[in-house]
Design an enzyme around this catalytic site. Sequence first.
Site, short mmCIF file in Angstrom:
data_model
loop_
_atom_site.label_atom_id
_atom_site.label_comp_id
_atom_site.label_asym_id
_atom_site.label_seq_id
_atom_site.Cartn_x
_atom_site.Cartn_y
_atom_site.Cartn_z
N SER A 173 0.84 -1.15 0.08
CA SER A 173 0.13 0.12 0.03
C SER A 173 0.96 1.15 0.03
CB SER A 173 -0.93 0.01 1.44
OG SER A 173 -1.44 1.33 1.50
N TYR A 186 -2.51 -0.98 10.42
CA TYR A 186 -2.52 -1.26 8.85
C TYR A 186 -1.27 -1.05 8.34
CZ TYR A 186 -4.15 -1.01 4.04
OH TYR A 186 -4.13 -1.17 2.70
#
Length: 281
Positions: A173, A186
């Site tokens: 990400s 995350y």
Amino acid sequence: MTDIPAQSQDRQPGEETRMQPAPDFHPRHPGSGRLAGKSVIITGGDSGIGRAVAIAMAREGARIAVAYKDEHRDAEDTVRLCEGEGAQAFALAGDVGTEAFCAEAVAKTVDRYGGLDVLVNNAAEQHVVGDVGELTLEQIDRTFRTNIYGYFLMTKHARPHLKRGAAIINTASVTAYKGSPQLLDYSATKGAIVAFTRSLSMALAEHGIRANAVAPGPIWTPLIPASFDAEHVANFGKDVPMGRPGQPNEVAPCFVFLACEDSSYMSGQVLHPNGGTVVNG
């Protein structure tokens, strides 16, 4: 894309059937057989980026195994869409945070297709937390178990079946590079995925197996309305240089490229379909 209306979903990882507008997952170009006869497992393959990757690889001739948690309707739709491309496809429900399911997913794919050529580690979850003091050990453990432990476990059980020319592709990400104040755990897992990918590429190079990653920016997937409040969703992706969120079918070609022989001299690398955000790496 058209403006996103305010919306939210009350459970992770979210359902594509409830999203407005629906994400665009259809491949943009005809296939050319770049993955003909290849067997592929995609975790989190029922919706979002995973669905787009499954359909794009099916169009290129791959046989698809869709591993997903419990979004049964989404998974059934993805299998049907892959079959519509003329591909074999089936779905497996379970939790990639458990080793038993990872072993089962690999074993059933190998049994059905006679081998395994490409592993796409894509399943993920994220939870918004306003302050580090609000993080619980339970949440941290759950996020790491899905987002990085599952990648280790799927790779562990896939490895004995991967031969020279095989590929592993991990979903990282943009938050691995620029962070996110609301997604601390995350973002940490996504940084771990980048390091895992680089290390794995070196460990597997002598065996002729490539390991790469894709680090998307803001992409319109079920994880977004399942994670953020309605107001945040309505403004999702407007802060990147291109001024909009990406669609899953704008990310899927990166996975196809890394899975096929077009990327035969690439390993340990990360591609960045992120709307123009410049990052190192």
